[in-house]
Design an enzyme around this catalytic site. Sequence first.
Site, PDB file in Angstrom:
ATOM      1  CB  SER A  51      -0.950  -0.040   1.208  1.00  0.00           C
ATOM      2  OG  SER A  51      -1.900   0.981   1.145  1.00  0.00           O
ATOM      3  CG  ASP A  99       7.295   5.580 -11.911  1.00  0.00           C
ATOM      4  OD1 ASP A  99       7.934   4.522 -12.086  1.00  0.00           O
ATOM      5  OD2 ASP A  99       6.056   5.647 -12.003  1.00  0.00           O
ATOM      6  CE  LYS A 123      -4.981  -2.495   1.165  1.00  0.00           C
ATOM      7  NZ  LYS A 123      -5.194  -1.130   0.635  1.00  0.00           N
TER       8      LYS A 123
END
Length: 450
Positions: free
Chosen positions: A301, A312, A326
């Site tokens: 999560s 990224d 998740k």
Amino acid sequence: MLRRVSRALLLNLSLISPLVLADAPATDVPASDTAPQGALPLQSLRNFADVFNQIRKSYVEEVSDETLLENAIRGMLSGLDPHSDYLDADSFDNLQTHTSGEFGGLGIEVSMENGFIKVVAPIDDTPAQRAGVQPGDLIIQIDNQPIKGLSLQEAVALMRGPKGSKVSLSILREGTKTPIELELKRDIIVVASVRSEMLQPGYGYLRISQFQSRTGEELRRELQKLKASRSGLRGLVLDLRNNPGGLLQASVQVSDTFLDDGLIVYTEGRLPNAFSRYMASSREKSDDTPLVVLINGGSASASEIVAGALQDHRRAIILGTQSFGKGSVQTVLPLSEDSAIKLTTARYYTPSGRSIQAHGIVPDIIVERARIESLGAEKLVTEADLAGHLGNENGKESNGKNRSIDSAASKLAATDNQLYEALNLLKGLDIMSANSQQLAKRKLQGPVEE
């Protein structure tokens, strides 16, 4: 009865999406017909009402209408995904204390899988972590009571109790043929969200065990402590292993600490307010210390949001093993003053558009957890051991008897090979950075005349 049930369902579901109740008489709708788009299926509601009445009349024990309807709500939600759930007064209170950082129990983040309780991650310095509970363990019995058939909330309630009381767990673990039996002593779980230490001079370590309301603030405070050390800070390890997640806003604050600008995470769902974009703020200068982030199968999560954003943006090197996966958003929707539902309403996406759900974050460098043993010092003859060898004009002559051995690094390699590799990676980045700076400086100075 059918009309009362239909209107109750419509009232509750209207909190989530607009539905149209088909008010046509029952005789006008064949049993085999499919309900129009957006309409409630009357035949299914008739079936529900029939089952409801049969249970009221025929079940071996009398059950109140309130209990039956509450169980029906639980069933609807548990059939959606492992994270949607019905919250009664106790469950809602537990959710609030969990995100505040203090609650009673064993210190395990869990989910439901195939009727068993699956361990997402044990929380640091808790009875579960000290007893050796591991991510991926399946809890099949609690105090000799089988878990199969119980809801997630019922199973969690069995694991909680007064401080000092004992509870036994039967666990299935991959690679073991028979269940593992553990006896744990319950305690008050106070989760320290962030802790820090210096691994070696110039190289710091930050551990986030869970994302709570104060995590962003605590992280910045601990980071400043590391920077204020005598050796300064040339590299940093951010450890998110076995971090089960927590508050979305906390993950955004942590990512923002290391990013100047740009997208951190965005969500998409069916509700208009499920489309959200969370951006890095440029109000404060971000930290630019070389960074390695550690993740594993217990990182879920909010942990995956941070790792995905930093990956990224090429702000950090992600090291370890693939994360839990998740990537869904849960929203608490009130039903009354003392009850609510926790409903999955959206999915998380990293800045580049990758979905985290059921896939997770794949590290840039995969390092499995392993046990490393030293083979002992090599007994080799060096130049310094040869009779009549030339001396070192700088007075730094050495031989095998006084070669330095970094005992701290050796201990780290033996106890936590992933952290050891992260430290070595930071050292390599620091060396390359220093070499690049020296080369750039020489180019600026121009050729040397002789």
